[in-house]
Design a protein around this motif. Structure first.
Motif, PDB file in Angstrom:
ATOM      1  N   MET A 323      20.626 105.738  66.129  1.00 48.56           N
ATOM      2  CA  MET A 323      22.160 105.541  65.894  1.00 48.56           C
ATOM      3  C   MET A 323      21.930 103.904  65.365  1.00 48.56           C
ATOM      4  O   MET A 323      21.148 102.969  66.198  1.00 48.56           O
ATOM      5  N   GLY A 324      22.470 103.396  63.950  1.00 52.18           N
ATOM      6  CA  GLY A 324      22.071 102.417  63.267  1.00 52.18           C
ATOM      7  C   GLY A 324      23.960 102.337  63.171  1.00 52.18           C
ATOM      8  O   GLY A 324      24.574 102.777  62.888  1.00 52.18           O
ATOM      9  N   ALA A 325      24.292 101.189  62.728  1.00 51.56           N
ATOM     10  CA  ALA A 325      25.481 101.165  61.929  1.00 51.56           C
ATOM     11  C   ALA A 325      25.755  99.070  61.478  1.00 51.56           C
ATOM     12  O   ALA A 325      25.047  99.189  61.300  1.00 51.56           O
ATOM     13  N   PHE A 326      26.768  99.472  60.417  1.00 52.97           N
ATOM     14  CA  PHE A 326      27.152  98.169  59.739  1.00 52.97           C
ATOM     15  C   PHE A 326      28.543  98.213  58.952  1.00 52.97           C
ATOM     16  O   PHE A 326      29.237  99.045  59.039  1.00 52.97           O
ATOM     17  N   ALA A 327      28.388  97.011  59.234  1.00 50.70           N
ATOM     18  CA  ALA A 327      29.952  96.630  58.835  1.00 50.70           C
ATOM     19  C   ALA A 327      30.625  96.530  57.073  1.00 50.70           C
ATOM     20  O   ALA A 327      29.158  96.615  56.139  1.00 50.70           O
TER      21      ALA A 327
END
Length: 438
Positions: A323-327
């Motif tokens: 999983m990756g995530a960003f604002a």
């Protein structure tokens, strides 16, 4: 005649890299000495392939152009050309603000650069535009099967840059894969802005399953990995191919972005929470042992504390292997920028992002610890001293964990080899192992 040097600097994603590799192949066919991402650009020309997706990428692209302008002023490089997503989106503004650049191209008209440069070897038959000089390890390559996107998600500028979804013909893709295999490529990482829509424009229906089936039948293709599927209208028939074909990796990169229905609606993702949960359940049932990579976003307009906690619960229960995530970052001219105030404070976006990734780190460690004692087939990417670095079929280059292998006592292993290893230790984003046999 002295060879003229062209430095090619590629920024952004793997899809951009493919275009840079195509450019380099064309330049070499015309007799140019091409250097890729050199530490010290110098010579007759530099070409920068820019990224224009998010603010950080745009800033990096602009700073790179300005750095090259200084090298041009110092006489270290001759002419400077700019191409890619940033110039596709902001061409007139860039021309006005950075007049030191000699040649401007967008994302799709870069073949004009080849026409604008003299042919140093009188090429009679130039190679097809899909041919490339690979910059990845010689056993691995990206394969771009389509361009553009028809989804128009509220936060995304890609359709404004790339235009409508456009698939490449299956026969042309097959020809490219055969060419890559002849060069020694064993691993094909299939990429697109929207893999789920592959074929709908050319054939009137989704053709991803047929494409992957036909690629998998090409002798020499050891691994095929799928990247950037869209959850809405996902082509379920590709799962049968993935479950049946041994050289199709049990891996799927599918960006979900969020799970809360109000946020999904604001994002214009064309899917609900219930449909998302059903899709994940179906994928895992139809392809036992599959590992899912997803991307999520924090702080999109409409995400209050309750919606974020819903996202946290979703990640905690689904336990994605990758999983990756960003604002959220507001992008010019997108639907969100025009219609929603960017109401979540930046510090709150980042705090939520940190919480989400801390949770994922725990989940990743749990997944990896379950692998201790197991044997895995690993593709070796590089060797440094007595240590090899490789990946399982569940790991995509650059973004996923590596397997770090102790090679002491083994001289027979080299990059590009597939070997069996035993997993001995686990960390959140890497595994330790030693070879089995010999």
């Amino acid at each position: 005649m002295k060879k003229q040097r062209v430095n090619v600097i590629s920024l952004g994603c793997s899809k951009n890299l493919v275009e840079s590799e195509r450019l380099m192949r064309q330049l070499e066919s015309k007799g140019y000495d091409v250097k890729f991402d050199p530490e010290r650009p110098e010579g007759e020309m530099a070409v920068v392939n820019t990224c224009g997706f998010i603010s950080d990428a745009k800033e990096e692209s602009i700073q790179t152009i300005l750095d090259l302008c200084r090298l041009k002023e110092q006489g270290r490089i001759g002419r400077l050309a700019v191409m890619g997503c940033l110039s596709q989106r902001y061409l007139e503004d860039l021309k006005r603000e950075i007049p030191e650049v000699d040649l401007w191209y967008g994302k799709f008209d870069w073949p004009r650069l080849i026409e604008d440069l003299p042919d140093l070897k009188e090429t009679l038959t130039p190679p097809p535009l899909w041919e490339r000089r690979l910059t990845t390890p010689p056993h691995s390559a990206y394969l771009k099967v389509s361009e553009g996107c028809n989804r128009f998600c509220a936060f995304c500028a890609i359709p404004m840059i790339t235009g409508r979804h456009k698939s490449r013909p299956i026969e042309e893709i097959e020809e490219e894969v055969k060419s890559l295999v002849r060069k020694g490529v064993k691993e094909i990482n299939v990429i697109a802005q929207d893999l789920s829509a592959y074929g709908t424009d050319l054939y009137g229906e989704a053709k991803l399953a047929e494409l992957i089936e036909r690629i998998s039948d090409i002798e020499g293709v050891e691994w095929i990995r799928l990247h950037y599927a869209y959850p809405a209208d996902f082509p379920m028939d590709v799962l049968e191919v993935m479950a049946r074909k041994k050289n199709v990796c049990k891996y799927l990169d599918i960006a979900l972005q969020h799970i809360s229905d109000p946020v999904l609606s604001n994002m214009r993702r064309h899917i609900t929470k219930e449909e998302t949960l059903s899709l994940i359940k179906n994928i895992r049932e139809r392809v036992p042992g599959i590992k899912l990579r997803t991307t999520l976003m924090t702080g999109f307009p409409g995400e209050g504390p309750a919606e974020f906690e819903e996202l946290m619960e979703f990640v905690a229960t689904q336990k994605f292997e990758r999983m990756g995530a960003f604002a959220y970052c507001e992008e010019d001219d997108t639907f969100a920028a025009r219609n929603f105030p960017d109401s979540v404070p930046e510090n709150e976006k980042e705090e939520r992002l940190n919480r989400l990734m801390e949770l994922q780190q725990e989940i990743s460690l749990q997944h990896n610890e379950k692998m201790i004692g197991s044997s895995e087939r690993v593709l070796i990417d590089r060797i440094e001293g007595t240590t090899a670095y490789g990946r399982t079929q569940y790991d995509s280059p650059e973004v996923d964990p590596e397997v770090i292998i102790d090679l002491r006592g083994r001289k027979d292993i080299k990059p590009g080899d597939f070997i069996e290893v035993k997993i001995t230790e686990a960390y959140p984003f890497e595994l330790l192992a030693h070879p089995i046999g010999k």
